[in-house]
Scaffold this active site. Sequence first.
Site, PDB file in Angstrom:
ATOM      1  N   GLU A 275       0.805  -1.116  -0.092  1.00 57.65           N
ATOM      2  CA  GLU A 275       0.065   0.012  -0.087  1.00 57.65           C
ATOM      3  C   GLU A 275       0.999   1.232  -0.023  1.00 57.65           C
ATOM      4  O   GLU A 275       0.507   2.386  -0.631  1.00 57.65           O
ATOM      5  CB  GLU A 275      -0.951   0.026   1.339  1.00 57.65           C
ATOM      6  CG  GLU A 275      -1.723  -1.185   1.407  1.00 57.65           C
ATOM      7  CD  GLU A 275      -2.703  -1.405   0.360  1.00 57.65           C
ATOM      8  OE1 GLU A 275      -2.813  -0.635  -0.704  1.00 57.65           O
ATOM      9  OE2 GLU A 275      -3.299  -2.874  -0.087  1.00 57.65           O
ATOM     10  N   TRP A 278       1.690   1.731  -3.480  1.00 59.42           N
ATOM     11  CA  TRP A 278       0.616   2.203  -4.188  1.00 59.42           C
ATOM     12  C   TRP A 278       0.751   3.973  -3.910  1.00 59.42           C
ATOM     13  O   TRP A 278       0.447   4.587  -5.111  1.00 59.42           O
ATOM     14  CB  TRP A 278      -0.912   1.854  -3.719  1.00 59.42           C
ATOM     15  CG  TRP A 278      -1.275   0.689  -4.250  1.00 59.42           C
ATOM     16  CD1 TRP A 278      -1.258  -0.543  -3.811  1.00 59.42           C
ATOM     17  CD2 TRP A 278      -1.860   0.506  -5.928  1.00 59.42           C
ATOM     18  NE1 TRP A 278      -1.802  -1.576  -4.789  1.00 59.42           N
ATOM     19  CE2 TRP A 278      -2.242  -0.688  -5.900  1.00 59.42           C
ATOM     20  CE3 TRP A 278      -1.963   1.641  -6.735  1.00 59.42           C
ATOM     21  CZ2 TRP A 278      -2.657  -1.187  -7.127  1.00 59.42           C
ATOM     22  CZ3 TRP A 278      -2.576   0.959  -7.989  1.00 59.42           C
ATOM     23  CH2 TRP A 278      -2.896  -0.089  -8.134  1.00 59.42           C
ATOM     24  N   TRP A 307     -20.737  12.396 -19.828  1.00 60.78           N
ATOM     25  CA  TRP A 307     -21.080  12.026 -18.694  1.00 60.78           C
ATOM     26  C   TRP A 307     -22.798  12.694 -18.442  1.00 60.78           C
ATOM     27  O   TRP A 307     -23.061  13.801 -19.091  1.00 60.78           O
ATOM     28  CB  TRP A 307     -20.197  12.706 -17.483  1.00 60.78           C
ATOM     29  CG  TRP A 307     -18.885  11.888 -17.512  1.00 60.78           C
ATOM     30  CD1 TRP A 307     -17.873  12.668 -18.222  1.00 60.78           C
ATOM     31  CD2 TRP A 307     -18.426  10.857 -17.072  1.00 60.78           C
ATOM     32  NE1 TRP A 307     -16.484  11.986 -17.968  1.00 60.78           N
ATOM     33  CE2 TRP A 307     -17.065  10.862 -17.487  1.00 60.78           C
ATOM     34  CE3 TRP A 307     -18.890   9.639 -16.586  1.00 60.78           C
ATOM     35  CZ2 TRP A 307     -16.279   9.695 -17.197  1.00 60.78           C
ATOM     36  CZ3 TRP A 307     -17.949   8.690 -16.121  1.00 60.78           C
ATOM     37  CH2 TRP A 307     -16.895   8.549 -16.421  1.00 60.78           C
ATOM     38  N   ASN A 342     -11.073   2.049   2.585  1.00 64.93           N
ATOM     39  CA  ASN A 342     -10.549   1.707   1.162  1.00 64.93           C
ATOM     40  C   ASN A 342     -11.675   0.963   0.046  1.00 64.93           C
ATOM     41  O   ASN A 342     -12.105   1.381  -1.231  1.00 64.93           O
ATOM     42  CB  ASN A 342      -9.379   1.079   1.023  1.00 64.93           C
ATOM     43  CG  ASN A 342      -8.886   1.159  -0.405  1.00 64.93           C
ATOM     44  OD1 ASN A 342      -8.772   2.154  -1.244  1.00 64.93           O
ATOM     45  ND2 ASN A 342      -8.627  -0.190  -1.001  1.00 64.93           N
ATOM     46  N   TRP A 360     -16.229  11.532 -12.827  1.00 62.39           N
ATOM     47  CA  TRP A 360     -15.162  11.311 -11.825  1.00 62.39           C
ATOM     48  C   TRP A 360     -14.900  12.362 -11.249  1.00 62.39           C
ATOM     49  O   TRP A 360     -14.508  12.606 -10.200  1.00 62.39           O
ATOM     50  CB  TRP A 360     -14.091  10.144 -12.228  1.00 62.39           C
ATOM     51  CG  TRP A 360     -13.384  10.943 -13.502  1.00 62.39           C
ATOM     52  CD1 TRP A 360     -13.745  10.583 -14.620  1.00 62.39           C
ATOM     53  CD2 TRP A 360     -11.941  11.883 -13.352  1.00 62.39           C
ATOM     54  NE1 TRP A 360     -12.557  11.054 -15.391  1.00 62.39           N
ATOM     55  CE2 TRP A 360     -11.753  11.893 -14.575  1.00 62.39           C
ATOM     56  CE3 TRP A 360     -11.351  12.230 -12.235  1.00 62.39           C
ATOM     57  CZ2 TRP A 360     -10.579  12.512 -14.959  1.00 62.39           C
ATOM     58  CZ3 TRP A 360     -10.336  12.786 -12.473  1.00 62.39           C
ATOM     59  CH2 TRP A 360      -9.947  13.210 -13.958  1.00 62.39           C
ATOM     60  N   TRP A 383      -9.864   7.516  -7.994  1.00 64.68           N
ATOM     61  CA  TRP A 383     -10.964   8.162  -8.586  1.00 64.68           C
ATOM     62  C   TRP A 383     -10.804   7.584 -10.427  1.00 64.68           C
ATOM     63  O   TRP A 383     -11.709   6.834 -10.885  1.00 64.68           O
ATOM     64  CB  TRP A 383     -11.409   9.631  -8.854  1.00 64.68           C
ATOM     65  CG  TRP A 383     -12.307   9.740  -7.490  1.00 64.68           C
ATOM     66  CD1 TRP A 383     -11.815  10.063  -6.397  1.00 64.68           C
ATOM     67  CD2 TRP A 383     -13.449   9.673  -7.298  1.00 64.68           C
ATOM     68  NE1 TRP A 383     -12.781  10.049  -5.275  1.00 64.68           N
ATOM     69  CE2 TRP A 383     -13.977   9.890  -6.228  1.00 64.68           C
ATOM     70  CE3 TRP A 383     -14.656   9.262  -8.230  1.00 64.68           C
ATOM     71  CZ2 TRP A 383     -15.299   9.650  -5.687  1.00 64.68           C
ATOM     72  CZ3 TRP A 383     -15.976   9.045  -8.139  1.00 64.68           C
ATOM     73  CH2 TRP A 383     -16.379   9.251  -6.717  1.00 64.68           C
TER      74      TRP A 383
HETATM   75  P1  FAD Z   1      -3.893   1.127   5.027  1.00 59.54           P
HETATM   76  O1  FAD Z   1      -4.576   0.066   4.271  1.00 59.54           O
HETATM   77  O2  FAD Z   1      -3.437   0.830   6.334  1.00 59.54           O
HETATM   78  O3  FAD Z   1      -2.802   1.488   4.143  1.00 59.54           O
HETATM   79  C1  FAD Z   1      -1.558   2.315   4.596  1.00 59.54           C
HETATM   80  C2  FAD Z   1      -1.231   3.372   3.943  1.00 59.54           C
HETATM   81  O4  FAD Z   1      -0.973   3.155   2.344  1.00 59.54           O
HETATM   82  C3  FAD Z   1      -2.316   4.438   3.612  1.00 59.54           C
HETATM   83  O5  FAD Z   1      -2.697   5.308   4.807  1.00 59.54           O
HETATM   84  C4  FAD Z   1      -1.890   5.102   2.499  1.00 59.54           C
HETATM   85  O6  FAD Z   1      -1.248   6.217   2.754  1.00 59.54           O
HETATM   86  C5  FAD Z   1      -1.482   3.956   1.609  1.00 59.54           C
HETATM   87  N1  FAD Z   1      -2.613   3.513   0.654  1.00 59.54           N
HETATM   88  C6  FAD Z   1      -3.103   2.514   1.011  1.00 59.54           C
HETATM   89  N2  FAD Z   1      -4.040   2.338  -0.114  1.00 59.54           N
HETATM   90  C7  FAD Z   1      -3.633   2.830  -1.087  1.00 59.54           C
HETATM   91  C8  FAD Z   1      -4.044   3.237  -2.355  1.00 59.54           C
HETATM   92  N3  FAD Z   1      -5.296   2.345  -2.803  1.00 59.54           N
HETATM   93  N4  FAD Z   1      -3.741   4.259  -3.359  1.00 59.54           N
HETATM   94  C9  FAD Z   1      -2.416   5.122  -2.644  1.00 59.54           C
HETATM   95  N5  FAD Z   1      -2.102   4.698  -1.327  1.00 59.54           N
HETATM   96  C10 FAD Z   1      -2.745   3.946  -0.539  1.00 59.54           C
HETATM   97  N6  FAD Z   1      -5.695   7.755  -0.037  1.00 59.54           N
HETATM   98  C11 FAD Z   1      -5.099   9.102   0.652  1.00 59.54           C
HETATM   99  O7  FAD Z   1      -4.281   9.024   1.398  1.00 59.54           O
HETATM  100  N7  FAD Z   1      -5.758  10.119   0.354  1.00 59.54           N
HETATM  101  C12 FAD Z   1      -6.781  10.173  -0.506  1.00 59.54           C
HETATM  102  O8  FAD Z   1      -7.341  11.205  -0.734  1.00 59.54           O
HETATM  103  C13 FAD Z   1      -7.463   8.990  -1.212  1.00 59.54           C
HETATM  104  N8  FAD Z   1      -8.467   9.006  -1.960  1.00 59.54           N
HETATM  105  C14 FAD Z   1      -8.945   7.710  -2.540  1.00 59.54           C
HETATM  106  C15 FAD Z   1     -10.191   7.890  -3.616  1.00 59.54           C
HETATM  107  C16 FAD Z   1     -10.417   6.669  -3.842  1.00 59.54           C
HETATM  108  C17 FAD Z   1     -11.650   6.816  -4.727  1.00 59.54           C
HETATM  109  C18 FAD Z   1      -9.842   5.581  -3.684  1.00 59.54           C
HETATM  110  C19 FAD Z   1     -10.701   4.269  -4.221  1.00 59.54           C
HETATM  111  C20 FAD Z   1      -8.752   5.359  -2.709  1.00 59.54           C
HETATM  112  C21 FAD Z   1      -8.405   6.652  -2.259  1.00 59.54           C
HETATM  113  N9  FAD Z   1      -7.321   6.412  -1.315  1.00 59.54           N
HETATM  114  C22 FAD Z   1      -6.519   7.754  -0.818  1.00 59.54           C
HETATM  115  C23 FAD Z   1      -6.510   5.379  -1.192  1.00 59.54           C
HETATM  116  C24 FAD Z   1      -7.011   4.561   0.261  1.00 59.54           C
HETATM  117  O9  FAD Z   1      -8.339   4.534   0.259  1.00 59.54           O
HETATM  118  C25 FAD Z   1      -6.534   5.188   1.310  1.00 59.54           C
HETATM  119  O10 FAD Z   1      -5.369   5.575   1.478  1.00 59.54           O
HETATM  120  C26 FAD Z   1      -6.741   4.150   2.446  1.00 59.54           C
HETATM  121  O11 FAD Z   1      -8.062   3.768   2.670  1.00 59.54           O
HETATM  122  C27 FAD Z   1      -6.628   4.887   4.007  1.00 59.54           C
HETATM  123  O12 FAD Z   1      -6.694   3.984   4.988  1.00 59.54           O
HETATM  124  P2  FAD Z   1      -5.625   3.484   6.041  1.00 59.54           P
HETATM  125  O13 FAD Z   1      -4.604   4.500   6.587  1.00 59.54           O
HETATM  126  O14 FAD Z   1      -6.290   2.525   7.059  1.00 59.54           O
HETATM  127  O15 FAD Z   1      -4.682   2.625   4.905  1.00 59.54           O
END
Ligand code: FAD
Length: 467
Positions: A275, A278, A307, A342, A360, A383
């Site tokens: 993650e 990512w 859209w 997420n 989007w 998005w």
């Molecule tokens: P964990 O699952 O514990 O992951 C640890 C860290 O990894 C997160 O804190 C984050 O920094 C990073 N991470 C995890 N998943 C992703 C991912 N898919 N893409 C990029 N980084 C990731 N994340 C944001 O930080 N800011 C946003 O504005 C944001 N908007 C999103 C919008 C959409 C439509 C989607 C599908 C995903 C988005 N995410 C965003 C990614 C992800 O949903 C969140 O980072 C995650 O839910 C944060 O929760 P956590 O800290 O418990 O994540």
Amino acid sequence: MTNLVWFRNDLRIADNAALTAACRRQEPVQACFIVTPGQWQQHHWSPARVRLVLDHANAVSGRLAELGIPMTFLTAPDFSAGIRKLTELCEARSISHLHFNEEYGINERRRDKSVKAALEEQGVMVNKYRDQTVAPVGSILTQQDEPYSVFTPFSRSWRRWIDDNQPAVFPVPEAAGEPVRAESFNPSGIFPDEFPEPPPALVKTGEDAAHAQLERFLDNRAGNYKALRDFPAVDGTSMISPYLANGVLSGRQCLLAARERAGGDQEGLTTWTSEIAWRDFYINILYHYPRISMRRAFKPETESLTWNPPGDNFEAWKNGRTGIPIVDAAMRQLNQTGWMHNRLRMITAMFLTKNLFIDWRLGEDYFMSKLADGFLASNNGGWQWSASTGTDAAPYFRVFNPATQSERFDPDGDFIRRYLPEIAKLDNKRIHQPWAGGVIPGGYPRPIVDLKASRKEAIARFQALKN
Ligand code: FAD
């Protein structure tokens, strides 16, 4: 010689490249932070994020004061006014070197270019650092020296870079002098009266609190991350995103803390460090393809999709009144807490773009206006992935059915019940599809769209692009 560290999206003292470099010069060091309310509103920053950033900027000021580094808060309506304030400060304080960590949104890049030009004319040396990602932005490239546009090969290369380079964190700098009085910023009155109240703070303030949350997750829950991370009713993820998005923690600190525990090979931890990959992937995409922060699709051919007008359906989606319980519970989680799980971000984003066929960009802005962890690179990446317009995107014909997702990832309806009290008494089967048989209780709406027909229509519109 006097050095100025300009804090922006890196609100931490430990593992901060710009601060470390300034302190290593063994010359006087000062710091500044520019509050730009108008710019933040233009970028759709949420009240939750504004509060988090200001609280952490004040916390940074407090810790710097202990190290003998005075922090100055400047206020300017937007970036251009901020540049003027910064150049005035440098002149007034006879600053010889400015240090800052790079940011990659287009407006931030333009601002930094102007700052560099203005200050160099004034005789100030401007030093920038690539500190937002584990491997410096732009350094993970294909064998042809091209940026990756697909995640899996990027992440392989990213892990190889880590093994080859063994990145380390920068320690907290040593005190530069006697402690000084900490300046703090009082936000009252900087926003218009109608600026909404933030929801209750999602995380505690300060780097120590951020590290404690990270450690608790790694010690207690990371081992089960792979199994639990998709279930919104369970505390299966770290919830450190508000810290990472605003630079209170660095990706490097997270990666190294996880690796220390796992020797790098435990399944949950390896999945979790993906993650962090990512996050770095999307930051690299933003860096290499500035068009994505100019409201352009990563896949140019999808620009010609027509859209639907947002209208009432968009309002229903925003307010958690679509009649699809998992979507509505998720949107209420976002509205009430400033965070969304997420799996639910994917479900709600796909529902908006594929079932309602709403642009989007509107969803991206709305998320940004509510999230405490709003982060351009990840939000735009998520998005565009959901809308099938982005890098590595979900293929346009793979459209989540939100009711099926709900049965799979919230099987007992626990998450739905938490946010939709009006249908909480429905049994575990009906709670996912209250419209399927019987009267819907509590004034909860019928679905605003037919899931099957709208899915077919979305696929047809994408297929038409190819012809
Ligand atoms: P964990 O699952 O514990 O992951 C640890 C860290 O990894 C997160 O804190 C984050 O920094 C990073 N991470 C995890 N998943 C992703 C991912 N898919 N893409 C990029 N980084 C990731 N994340 C944001 O930080 N800011 C946003 O504005 C944001 N908007 C999103 C919008 C959409 C439509 C989607 C599908 C995903 C988005 N995410 C965003 C990614 C992800 O949903 C969140 O980072 C995650 O839910 C944060 O929760 P956590 O800290 O418990 O994540």
